[in-house]
Scaffold this motif. Structure first.
Motif, mmCIF file in Angstrom:
data_model
loop_
_atom_site.group_PDB
_atom_site.id
_atom_site.type_symbol
_atom_site.label_atom_id
_atom_site.label_comp_id
_atom_site.label_asym_id
_atom_site.label_seq_id
_atom_site.Cartn_x
_atom_site.Cartn_y
_atom_site.Cartn_z
ATOM 1 N N ASN A 1 -38.134 10.100 -26.360
ATOM 2 C CA ASN A 1 -39.202 9.292 -25.763
ATOM 3 C C ASN A 1 -39.718 9.943 -24.489
ATOM 4 N N GLU A 2 -38.806 10.447 -23.657
ATOM 5 C CA GLU A 2 -39.195 11.065 -22.387
ATOM 6 C C GLU A 2 -39.963 12.366 -22.592
ATOM 7 N N ILE A 3 -39.468 13.215 -23.496
ATOM 8 C CA ILE A 3 -40.130 14.518 -23.642
ATOM 9 C C ILE A 3 -41.449 14.416 -24.404
ATOM 10 N N GLU A 4 -41.584 13.406 -25.239
ATOM 11 C CA GLU A 4 -42.864 13.233 -25.938
ATOM 12 C C GLU A 4 -43.971 12.945 -24.923
ATOM 13 N N ILE A 5 -43.652 12.204 -23.899
ATOM 14 C CA ILE A 5 -44.629 11.893 -22.847
ATOM 15 C C ILE A 5 -44.981 13.152 -22.061
ATOM 16 N N ILE A 6 -43.992 13.996 -21.805
ATOM 17 C CA ILE A 6 -44.193 15.204 -20.999
ATOM 18 C C ILE A 6 -44.916 16.301 -21.780
ATOM 19 N N ALA A 7 -44.691 16.364 -23.090
ATOM 20 C CA ALA A 7 -45.288 17.429 -23.913
ATOM 21 C C ALA A 7 -46.808 17.362 -23.851
ATOM 22 N N SER A 8 -47.428 18.531 -23.877
ATOM 23 C CA SER A 8 -48.895 18.565 -23.850
ATOM 24 C C SER A 8 -49.480 18.950 -25.203
ATOM 25 N N LEU A 9 -48.775 19.740 -25.968
ATOM 26 C CA LEU A 9 -49.238 20.206 -27.276
ATOM 27 C C LEU A 9 -49.156 19.056 -28.285
ATOM 28 N N GLN A 10 -50.280 18.714 -28.902
ATOM 29 C CA GLN A 10 -50.311 17.602 -29.858
ATOM 30 C C GLN A 10 -49.341 17.834 -31.019
ATOM 31 N N GLN A 11 -49.263 19.065 -31.509
ATOM 32 C CA GLN A 11 -48.345 19.386 -32.604
ATOM 33 C C GLN A 11 -46.896 19.111 -32.190
ATOM 34 N N LEU A 12 -46.558 19.397 -30.948
ATOM 35 C CA LEU A 12 -45.217 19.134 -30.440
ATOM 36 C C LEU A 12 -44.966 17.631 -30.331
ATOM 37 N N LYS A 13 -45.940 16.892 -29.837
ATOM 38 C CA LYS A 13 -45.801 15.433 -29.750
ATOM 39 C C LYS A 13 -45.540 14.833 -31.131
ATOM 40 N N LEU A 14 -46.298 15.299 -32.138
ATOM 41 C CA LEU A 14 -46.120 14.795 -33.499
ATOM 42 C C LEU A 14 -44.746 15.168 -34.056
ATOM 43 N N ALA A 15 -44.285 16.388 -33.760
ATOM 44 C CA ALA A 15 -42.977 16.834 -34.236
ATOM 45 C C ALA A 15 -41.856 16.028 -33.576
ATOM 46 N N VAL A 16 -42.001 15.716 -32.293
ATOM 47 C CA VAL A 16 -40.996 14.912 -31.603
ATOM 48 C C VAL A 16 -40.979 13.494 -32.182
ATOM 49 N N ASP A 17 -42.146 12.958 -32.502
ATOM 50 C CA ASP A 17 -42.219 11.641 -33.132
ATOM 51 C C ASP A 17 -41.519 11.661 -34.495
ATOM 52 N N GLU A 18 -41.754 12.721 -35.264
ATOM 53 C CA GLU A 18 -41.077 12.871 -36.558
ATOM 54 C C GLU A 18 -39.570 12.989 -36.358
ATOM 55 N N LEU A 19 -39.172 13.732 -35.335
ATOM 56 C CA LEU A 19 -37.756 13.898 -35.027
ATOM 57 C C LEU A 19 -37.119 12.556 -34.666
ATOM 58 N N ARG A 20 -37.833 11.743 -33.926
ATOM 59 C CA ARG A 20 -37.330 10.406 -33.571
ATOM 60 C C ARG A 20 -37.127 9.568 -34.836
ATOM 61 N N ASN A 21 -38.110 9.599 -35.743
ATOM 62 C CA ASN A 21 -37.979 8.854 -37.001
ATOM 63 C C ASN A 21 -36.808 9.366 -37.828
ATOM 64 N N ASP A 22 -36.678 10.689 -37.902
ATOM 65 C CA ASP A 22 -35.558 11.277 -38.639
ATOM 66 C C ASP A 22 -34.228 10.874 -38.021
ATOM 67 N N THR A 23 -34.172 10.838 -36.702
ATOM 68 C CA THR A 23 -32.945 10.467 -36.005
ATOM 69 C C THR A 23 -32.574 9.017 -36.315
ATOM 70 N N ASN A 24 -33.552 8.135 -36.305
ATOM 71 C CA ASN A 24 -33.281 6.735 -36.684
ATOM 72 C C ASN A 24 -32.744 6.657 -38.108
ATOM 73 N N ASN A 25 -33.336 7.434 -39.020
ATOM 74 C CA ASN A 25 -32.856 7.443 -40.409
ATOM 75 C C ASN A 25 -31.442 8.013 -40.504
ATOM 76 N N GLN A 26 -31.163 9.059 -39.739
ATOM 77 C CA GLN A 26 -29.817 9.635 -39.756
ATOM 78 C C GLN A 26 -28.786 8.635 -39.230
ATOM 79 N N ILE A 27 -29.155 7.874 -38.230
ATOM 80 C CA ILE A 27 -28.241 6.851 -37.711
ATOM 81 C C ILE A 27 -27.955 5.818 -38.792
ATOM 82 N N LEU A 28 -28.985 5.405 -39.521
ATOM 83 C CA LEU A 28 -28.778 4.464 -40.632
ATOM 84 C C LEU A 28 -27.892 5.066 -41.712
ATOM 85 N N GLN A 29 -28.089 6.352 -42.003
ATOM 86 C CA GLN A 29 -27.249 7.027 -42.999
ATOM 87 C C GLN A 29 -25.806 7.107 -42.523
ATOM 88 N N MET A 30 -25.613 7.327 -41.231
ATOM 89 C CA MET A 30 -24.252 7.366 -40.694
ATOM 90 C C MET A 30 -23.613 5.980 -40.719
#
Length: 172
Positions: free
Chosen positions: A44-73
């Protein structure tokens, strides 16, 4: 295993009982489980700091993946009849603090901050890949099905590759 310190033994000489392997498995699972929960705040913190839109989208995807991994765990805990046990994730917290301080250091341009974000996410994803690989090996040695770790492992590998790709594009 030899009881005397300094005795020379080979890995084949070491015999670890299943109850010890199960404890090691759960300690590693707890480490990645609570580490990932900590990472959600970091993302959440680094998505705000990032300036590259592609990076922001990738961090958002990473957050979603992380939530899914937590559910899988959570499913893994259920399948081995255990529950998450709070553990220290000091190493992960130190890594994210170092990343945060490197990114917000005064005088950095937005491009420099993005490069640092990409660098640290690649390190974090490498740690996750290692955790899941170790868990897969431990699960197999205990007799647990290690296929329940395939999806979280594959996701970590894909995310590591995604951020490596963005990094290479960004710095070339």
């Amino acid at each position: 295993m030899a009881d005397t310190p300094g005795a020379s033994i080979s890995p084949k000489d070491v015999k670890i009982e299943d109850n010890h392997l199960k404890r090691i498995f759960l300690e590693h699972l707890n480490g990645i489980y609570f580490g990932k929960q900590h990472l959600l705040e970091f993302f959440n913190e680094i998505e705000i700091i990032a300036s590259l839109q592609q990076l922001k989208l990738a961090v958002d995807e990473l957050r979603n993946d992380t939530n899914n991994q937590i559910l899988q765990m959570d499913e893994i805990y259920r399948s081995v009849h255990s529950a998450p046990a709070k553990t220290s994730v000091l190493g992960m917290k130190a890594m994210t603090l170092e990343a945060y301080l490197s990114v917000i250091k005064s005088g950095k341009t937005p491009a420099e901050r993005d490069v640092f974000i990409l660098f640290y996410i690649q390190i974090i994803e490498g740690i996750e890949v290692t955790y899941f690989k170790v868990l897969k090996n431990l699960a197999k040695s205990i007799g647990y099905s290690n296929t329940f770790l395939d999806q979280p492992f594959d996701t970590a590998v894909e995310n590591k590759f995604l951020f490596e790709t963005i990094y290479k594009e960004y710095i070339s």
